[in-house]
Design a protein around this motif. Structure first.
Motif, mmCIF file in Angstrom:
data_model
loop_
_atom_site.group_PDB
_atom_site.id
_atom_site.type_symbol
_atom_site.label_atom_id
_atom_site.label_comp_id
_atom_site.label_asym_id
_atom_site.label_seq_id
_atom_site.Cartn_x
_atom_site.Cartn_y
_atom_site.Cartn_z
ATOM 1 N N ILE A 161 0.987 -1.202 -0.095
ATOM 2 C CA ILE A 161 -0.153 0.027 -0.104
ATOM 3 C C ILE A 161 1.012 1.122 -0.067
ATOM 4 O O ILE A 161 0.499 2.126 -0.700
ATOM 5 C CB ILE A 161 -1.012 -0.030 1.200
ATOM 6 C CG1 ILE A 161 -2.059 -0.979 0.805
ATOM 7 C CG2 ILE A 161 -1.837 1.233 1.464
ATOM 8 C CD1 ILE A 161 -2.909 -1.297 2.239
ATOM 9 N N ARG A 162 2.017 1.220 0.613
ATOM 10 C CA ARG A 162 2.690 2.422 0.860
ATOM 11 C C ARG A 162 3.568 2.502 -0.305
ATOM 12 O O ARG A 162 3.620 3.721 -0.900
ATOM 13 C CB ARG A 162 3.711 2.402 1.813
ATOM 14 C CG ARG A 162 3.275 2.399 3.333
ATOM 15 C CD ARG A 162 4.414 2.473 4.350
ATOM 16 N NE ARG A 162 3.696 2.161 5.613
ATOM 17 C CZ ARG A 162 3.425 1.270 6.605
ATOM 18 N NH1 ARG A 162 4.106 -0.023 6.146
ATOM 19 N NH2 ARG A 162 2.862 1.530 7.582
ATOM 20 N N LYS A 163 4.001 1.492 -1.253
ATOM 21 C CA LYS A 163 4.695 1.642 -2.484
ATOM 22 C C LYS A 163 3.568 2.125 -3.582
ATOM 23 O O LYS A 163 3.908 3.131 -4.460
ATOM 24 C CB LYS A 163 4.994 0.235 -2.599
ATOM 25 C CG LYS A 163 5.692 0.183 -4.200
ATOM 26 C CD LYS A 163 5.987 -1.316 -4.625
ATOM 27 C CE LYS A 163 6.765 -1.091 -5.852
ATOM 28 N NZ LYS A 163 6.304 -2.226 -6.760
ATOM 29 N N LEU A 164 2.381 1.596 -3.423
ATOM 30 C CA LEU A 164 1.317 2.046 -4.431
ATOM 31 C C LEU A 164 1.126 3.550 -4.113
ATOM 32 O O LEU A 164 0.974 4.148 -5.166
ATOM 33 C CB LEU A 164 0.118 1.154 -4.290
ATOM 34 C CG LEU A 164 -0.007 0.422 -5.335
ATOM 35 C CD1 LEU A 164 -0.886 -1.045 -4.957
ATOM 36 C CD2 LEU A 164 -1.160 0.937 -6.433
ATOM 37 N N ALA A 165 1.007 4.011 -3.030
ATOM 38 C CA ALA A 165 0.658 5.193 -2.679
ATOM 39 C C ALA A 165 1.718 6.214 -3.285
ATOM 40 O O ALA A 165 1.403 7.227 -3.740
ATOM 41 C CB ALA A 165 0.456 5.699 -0.999
ATOM 42 N N ASN A 166 3.139 5.843 -3.095
ATOM 43 C CA ASN A 166 4.052 6.664 -3.590
ATOM 44 C C ASN A 166 4.127 6.857 -5.097
ATOM 45 O O ASN A 166 4.246 7.858 -5.721
ATOM 46 C CB ASN A 166 5.573 5.836 -3.184
ATOM 47 C CG ASN A 166 6.450 6.698 -2.607
ATOM 48 O OD1 ASN A 166 5.957 7.918 -2.317
ATOM 49 N ND2 ASN A 166 7.557 6.259 -2.293
ATOM 50 N N GLU A 167 3.477 5.667 -6.121
ATOM 51 C CA GLU A 167 3.716 5.500 -7.252
ATOM 52 C C GLU A 167 2.365 6.287 -7.627
ATOM 53 O O GLU A 167 2.484 7.267 -8.831
ATOM 54 C CB GLU A 167 3.405 4.125 -7.757
ATOM 55 C CG GLU A 167 4.498 3.203 -7.760
ATOM 56 C CD GLU A 167 4.408 1.928 -8.197
ATOM 57 O OE1 GLU A 167 3.162 1.441 -8.615
ATOM 58 O OE2 GLU A 167 4.996 0.933 -7.960
#
Length: 148
Positions: free
Chosen positions: A31-37
């Motif tokens: 989720i954190r990675k997707l939010a960053n992207e």
């Protein structure tokens, strides 16, 4: 039924809860990675992944809750058996087994959604590869036509 019967479930439930916690940590990382992207560049595939991740988080919470309830009921079952309350201990142990089964069903459901999420990602990769191959194909065919 003796005190050792519910005690046999302790290692299994503990390992199950550890696995659930690891799943939760991986989901949080995704989720954190997707939010960053998403902050950097909006992609349609991210929106679909976010919906699947929200469902997976909900199921993981339910899995953990049912697993913890199973562990607690198993402990209470052992305590009741320790106090020589056979019927109470057996009932609590039975409910603990049902709770453990519910946890496993949620786990299967979450695995199904996880597989769907991976398929969404794979479809996105395939679409990118296909569009890249089409562009290369059209460039090479237009380039060879100019040379003749």
């Amino acid at each position: 039924m003796t005190l050792t019967t519910p005690a046999l479930l302790f290692p299994a439930i503990s390992l199950l809860l550890l696995a659930y916690t690891n799943r939760f940590l991986v989901l949080a990382q995704l989720i954190r990675k997707l939010a960053n992207e998403e902050r950097n560049e909006h992609q349609d595939v991210n929106a679909r992944q976010i919906l699947l991740l929200r469902k997976r988080i909900s199921l993981t919470k339910r899995m953990q809750l049912a697993g913890v309830m199973s562990f607690l009921l198993c402990t209470l079952s052992m305590f009741a058996l320790f106090l020589s309350l056979q019927l109470t201990g057996m009932v609590l142990f039975g409910i603990s087994l049902v709770s453990l089964s519910v946890s496993l069903v949620y786990s299967l459901w979450e695995i199904q959604i996880s597989t769907n999420a991976l398929n969404v990602q794979l479809q996105d990769i395939e679409d990118v590869l296909k569009s890249g191959a089409k562009r290369r194909s059209s460039k090479s065919s237009s380039g060879s036509g100019d040379e003749t």
